[in-house]
Design a protein around this motif. Structure first.
Motif, PDB file in Angstrom:
ATOM      1  N   PHE A 262       3.509  -1.252  -9.185  1.00  0.00           N
ATOM      2  CA  PHE A 262       4.312  -2.543  -8.808  1.00  0.00           C
ATOM      3  C   PHE A 262       3.886  -3.731  -9.539  1.00  0.00           C
ATOM      4  CE2 PHE A 262       0.763  -2.115  -6.074  1.00  0.00           C
ATOM      5  CZ  PHE A 262       0.402  -3.403  -5.778  1.00  0.00           C
ATOM      6  N   ASN A 263       4.696  -4.853  -9.386  1.00  0.00           N
ATOM      7  CA  ASN A 263       3.907  -6.043 -10.037  1.00  0.00           C
ATOM      8  C   ASN A 263       2.773  -6.523  -9.077  1.00  0.00           C
ATOM      9  OD1 ASN A 263       5.991  -6.222 -12.051  1.00  0.00           O
ATOM     10  ND2 ASN A 263       7.247  -7.102 -10.876  1.00  0.00           N
ATOM     11  N   ASP A 264       1.424  -6.399  -9.636  1.00  0.00           N
ATOM     12  CA  ASP A 264       0.420  -6.615  -8.885  1.00  0.00           C
ATOM     13  C   ASP A 264      -0.038  -7.985  -8.907  1.00  0.00           C
ATOM     14  OD1 ASP A 264      -1.630  -6.343  -7.311  1.00  0.00           O
ATOM     15  OD2 ASP A 264      -2.937  -5.071  -8.580  1.00  0.00           O
ATOM     16  N   ASN A 265       0.237  -8.837  -7.787  1.00  0.00           N
ATOM     17  CA  ASN A 265      -0.037 -10.330  -7.756  1.00  0.00           C
ATOM     18  C   ASN A 265      -1.135 -10.441  -6.632  1.00  0.00           C
ATOM     19  OD1 ASN A 265       1.600 -10.946 -10.167  1.00  0.00           O
ATOM     20  ND2 ASN A 265       3.378 -10.968  -8.678  1.00  0.00           N
ATOM     21  N   LEU A 266      -1.846 -10.965  -6.791  1.00  0.00           N
ATOM     22  CA  LEU A 266      -2.789 -11.189  -5.803  1.00  0.00           C
ATOM     23  C   LEU A 266      -2.584 -12.401  -4.947  1.00  0.00           C
ATOM     24  CD1 LEU A 266      -5.489 -10.155  -4.404  1.00  0.00           C
ATOM     25  CD2 LEU A 266      -6.887 -11.625  -5.928  1.00  0.00           C
ATOM     26  N   SER A 267      -2.536 -12.549  -3.701  1.00  0.00           N
ATOM     27  CA  SER A 267      -1.957 -13.575  -2.673  1.00  0.00           C
ATOM     28  C   SER A 267      -3.027 -13.646  -1.568  1.00  0.00           C
ATOM     29  CB  SER A 267      -0.437 -13.699  -2.748  1.00  0.00           C
ATOM     30  OG  SER A 267      -0.400 -12.501  -1.974  1.00  0.00           O
ATOM     31  N   SER A 268      -2.525 -14.271  -0.514  1.00  0.00           N
ATOM     32  CA  SER A 268      -3.337 -14.258   0.700  1.00  0.00           C
ATOM     33  C   SER A 268      -2.727 -13.273   1.841  1.00  0.00           C
ATOM     34  CB  SER A 268      -3.394 -15.786   1.352  1.00  0.00           C
ATOM     35  OG  SER A 268      -3.947 -15.686   2.566  1.00  0.00           O
ATOM     36  N   ASP A 269      -3.663 -12.640   2.227  1.00  0.00           N
ATOM     37  CA  ASP A 269      -3.108 -11.495   3.405  1.00  0.00           C
ATOM     38  C   ASP A 269      -3.154 -12.129   4.847  1.00  0.00           C
ATOM     39  OD1 ASP A 269      -5.579 -11.447   3.669  1.00  0.00           O
ATOM     40  OD2 ASP A 269      -5.917  -9.310   3.139  1.00  0.00           O
ATOM     41  N   GLN A 270      -3.897 -13.382   4.920  1.00  0.00           N
ATOM     42  CA  GLN A 270      -4.148 -14.135   6.169  1.00  0.00           C
ATOM     43  C   GLN A 270      -4.793 -13.192   7.120  1.00  0.00           C
ATOM     44  OE1 GLN A 270      -2.856 -17.283   6.618  1.00  0.00           O
ATOM     45  NE2 GLN A 270      -2.125 -17.039   4.570  1.00  0.00           N
ATOM     46  N   SER A 271      -5.489 -12.329   6.447  1.00  0.00           N
ATOM     47  CA  SER A 271      -6.543 -11.429   7.285  1.00  0.00           C
ATOM     48  C   SER A 271      -5.814 -10.400   8.231  1.00  0.00           C
ATOM     49  CB  SER A 271      -7.659 -12.490   8.026  1.00  0.00           C
ATOM     50  OG  SER A 271      -8.414 -13.190   6.962  1.00  0.00           O
ATOM     51  N   ILE A 272      -4.525 -10.475   8.202  1.00  0.00           N
ATOM     52  CA  ILE A 272      -3.871  -9.452   9.065  1.00  0.00           C
ATOM     53  C   ILE A 272      -3.271  -8.234   7.969  1.00  0.00           C
ATOM     54  CG2 ILE A 272      -1.950  -9.418  10.404  1.00  0.00           C
ATOM     55  CD1 ILE A 272      -1.878 -12.419  10.893  1.00  0.00           C
ATOM     56  N   VAL A 273      -4.166  -7.390   8.071  1.00  0.00           N
ATOM     57  CA  VAL A 273      -4.086  -6.191   7.206  1.00  0.00           C
ATOM     58  C   VAL A 273      -2.554  -5.507   7.323  1.00  0.00           C
ATOM     59  CG1 VAL A 273      -5.055  -3.945   6.349  1.00  0.00           C
ATOM     60  CG2 VAL A 273      -6.314  -5.897   6.966  1.00  0.00           C
ATOM     61  N   GLU A 274      -2.420  -4.995   8.443  1.00  0.00           N
ATOM     62  CA  GLU A 274      -1.146  -3.963   8.633  1.00  0.00           C
ATOM     63  C   GLU A 274       0.235  -4.807   8.561  1.00  0.00           C
ATOM     64  OE1 GLU A 274       0.285  -1.166  12.255  1.00  0.00           O
ATOM     65  OE2 GLU A 274      -0.823  -2.515  12.602  1.00  0.00           O
ATOM     66  N   LYS A 275       0.180  -6.090   8.808  1.00  0.00           N
ATOM     67  CA  LYS A 275       1.640  -6.619   8.837  1.00  0.00           C
ATOM     68  C   LYS A 275       1.614  -6.979   7.175  1.00  0.00           C
ATOM     69  CE  LYS A 275       4.053 -10.816  10.149  1.00  0.00           C
ATOM     70  NZ  LYS A 275       4.364 -11.584   8.978  1.00  0.00           N
ATOM     71  N   PHE A 276       0.561  -7.260   6.750  1.00  0.00           N
ATOM     72  CA  PHE A 276       0.673  -7.545   4.975  1.00  0.00           C
ATOM     73  C   PHE A 276       1.007  -6.197   4.450  1.00  0.00           C
ATOM     74  CE2 PHE A 276      -1.230  -7.785   1.051  1.00  0.00           C
ATOM     75  CZ  PHE A 276      -0.821  -8.863   0.337  1.00  0.00           C
TER      76      PHE A 276
END
Length: 634
Positions: free
Chosen positions: A494-508
């Protein structure tokens, strides 16, 4: 007269009675060892995974840039042995035995009162077993051994001090030299030794005056010089080291180096209680130096009552404050299975849960089902929930299982990022270096992977793991054929772009799989599972139809059928009349709706309905969709 002597002889206790106290100490150490091995095997394994000791001179120099560095260097070295819990516990108990011996020698504790030596050992045990989720956030390296080894240094210095003659002002000179040497090596524990020596000087002088029939005076010049030197050494020497040697410690903490810092947003002072008790214990030992009798046990009843009372208090205290949380230990066992790629082991741990699970448990269970290709048929066959972690600190899944979950779901860059950030924040650990190695191999960054492999080859028990990964350097085909790495490559398309996960692993993760598109069939399968998790009807149908096209000749998993049958009845946007649903799916749906109607007629709340529906429908998507709501993510 003869009869009176016989009565007195019978009333005297047996000479061996005084040796009962040291035997109780040995029995206590054995009991502690058995308890640690039987109750905390996975915990000890995780502690060494979150530890790092490199057999290099550079690593030693890095520890010595702050006071107490020798303790952290030794602590991390001994923590490595928890890789084999029996060996690590053996070392820990040997250190505790040495500490009791040094306390007995330094403070001249009579053999008959050896049981009091269990007080600091019990407190040191609590500092290890009351941590819980702190193991992910504690910044003190080698914590399990630092306190014990530091107190051994303390008692050794006090023993040498009391052995010195009083003449020529040798004691104040020794205090100065001892503090100059011990503070950079042992931090707080070197200053504690100085404090105890300053206090003991009172008792030594008093005992010396008593034995020589001289009058003890507090104005004795030698006594005053020693006391003043001790106070000045505690205040001045840390400041001198801070000003001219150590710059990586804040000034307000220079007297507390080598002690753990229990602070996340705010300070959690309750965890310092064992250290307060240890300090008070040693101060009392210094104040009472020389007052204890070395004779036989003259009052066995009183002596025995004190022993029993002390042991009962210690046992109750350790038992009450020993951190035993069902979900915490369940998470540790599942993490160990994940590290060993024992996916069936994870499912075994997720079977018949005795408590509502945390989301980390649920997420690891779903990962295991995904790796085994059984998620569509069994995802709801296990108890679900979102119980908060049993700890006063704010726990985030990123530190608990975030690194491993991101890695196994193909988000190598997010795993890499969190390992780097946590390494900087909490210190480098073997677990972080392992995942940094794996992520670098997945991304084809073989030179970076070589760097981490070379570091791990400098460890005691992770060297073989590093050498095993070394064979994959530059071997892309071998990586794709490997049972660990192979499936992950399918999730990286997939198009791998690093962004913020807001420290919520499962939802992200779930949003990633439904929004980031891929042509890989395995990735698309996981996208369908993510759509089920989100309970979005419009989002579900495209992934469901895509799955049906990719698996034309295969049986449709039961949970996907349940979702399609339910959504087809809730909204008429898709015609499900001609879909080949299993009879069981239709029957279960009809029974579910009939029971729901009866419960609504009776005015039952959703919470009440959960208990009514679970025995018959708890393993269906219908139960998940209607009765599992507002799951707290972290």
């Amino acid at each position: 007269m003869k009869k009176k002597q016989q009565i007195q002889k019978k009333s005297q206790p047996a000479p061996w009675l005084k040796y009962l106290s040291p035997l109780l100490c040995v029995a206590a150490l054995v009991a502690v060892a058995v308890s640690l091995l039987s109750l905390e095997s996975e915990y000890l394994w995780k502690v060494q995974e979150l530890n790092l000791h490199l057999d290099t001179s550079l690593f030693f120099k890095q520890q010595m840039v702050v006071s107490g560095g020798l303790l952290t260097w030794l602590g991390t070295w001994f923590t490595e042995f928890f890789y084999h819990p029996l060996l690590g516990v053996g070392w820990l108990c040997l250190w505790w035995a040495l500490l009791m011996l040094l306390i007995q020698r330094a403070f001249r504790v009579p053999i008959k009162w050896s049981v009091v030596l269990l007080v600091p050992v019990a407190m040191l045990l609590l500092t290890c077993v009351d941590l819980g989720y702190w193991i992910y956030y504690l910044k003190l390296r080698g914590h399990f051994f630092v306190g014990t080894i530091g107190l051994c240094f303390t008692c050794g210095a006090v023993w040498l001090f009391r052995s010195l003659p009083a003449k020529y002002y040798l004691r104040p000179v020794f205090i100065t030299i001892s503090t100059l040497v011990l503070y950079p090596l042992a931090g707080f524990y070197g200053l504690l030794a100085t404090l105890l020596m300053g206090i003991m000087e009172w008792r030594i002088e008093a005992e010396s005056a008593k034995s020589s029939d001289k009058k003890f005076s507090i104005l004795n010049s030698r006594f005053l010089v020693t006391s003043v030197v001790a106070v000045l050494a505690i205040v001045v020497i840390p400041l001198l080291y801070y000003r001219y040697v150590f710059y990586q410690t804040s000034q307000e903490n220079i007297w507390w180096t080598a002690l753990p810092l229990f602070r996340i947003i705010e300070e959690h002072k309750a965890y310092y209680i064992p250290y307060y008790i240890i300090t008070i214990f040693f101060v009392i030992m210094a104040i009472t130096y020389g007052k204890l009798c070395n004779g036989e046990v003259k009052k066995p009843f009183t002596w025995g009552a004190v022993h029993v009372l002390l042991l009962v208090v210690l046992i109750i205290g350790v038992k009450n404050y020993w951190y035993r949380d069902y979900n915490f230990h369940k998470e540790l066992r599942m993490q160990r299975c994940m590290e060993q790629q024992d996916w069936n082991g994870i499912l075994q741990e997720a079977t018949d849960l005795q408590d509502e699970p945390t989301r980390a448990i649920v997420l690891m269970k779903n990962l295991a089902l995904f790796r085994l290709g059984r998620q569509g048929d069994e995802m709801y066959h296990y108890r679900t929930g979102a119980k908060a972690s049993n700890t006063p600190i704010p726990v985030s899944m990123t530190q608990v299982v975030g690194h491993s979950v991101y890695f196994f779901y193909g988000l190598a860059n997010y795993c890499y990022r969190w390992c780097l950030e946590d390494g900087v924040e909490y210190g480098w650990r073997a677990e972080y270096l392992k995942y940094l190695t794996r992520c670098s191999l997945l991304n084809g960054d073989y030179r970076v992977a070589r760097k981490y492999i070379d570091l791990l080859k400098q460890t005691r028990y992770h060297r073989e793991w590093a050498m095993e990964q070394e064979k994959y350097l530059g071997q892309d085909e071998a990586l794709r054929a490997d049972s660990l790495y192979g499936p992950i490559f399918h999730l990286m398309n997939f198009n791998d772009n690093l962004s913020s996960d807001q420290s919520i692993v499962e939802k992200f993760l779930m949003e990633h799989f439904v929004h980031d598109k891929s042509d890989d069939k395995l990735y698309q399968d996981q996208s369908l599972n993510a759509a089920l998790w989100m309970k979005d009807i419009q989002m579900f149908w495209p992934f469901f139809n895509q799955y049906a096209r990719n698996h034309r000749s295969e049986h449709m998993p039961i949970h996907y059928q349940e979702a399609a049958y339910l959504y087809g009845h809730l909204e008429n946007g898709v015609d499900i009349a001609h879909m080949p649903f299993d009879p069981q799916v239709k029957q279960t749906y009809d029974a579910f709706m009939q029971l729901a109607q009866r419960c609504q007629e009776q005015g039952m709340t959703e919470e009440q309905m959960k208990d009514v529906f679970y025995p018959q429908f708890g393993k269906t998507f219908y139960y998940e969709y209607f009765l599992i709501r507002n799951q707290k993510l972290y």
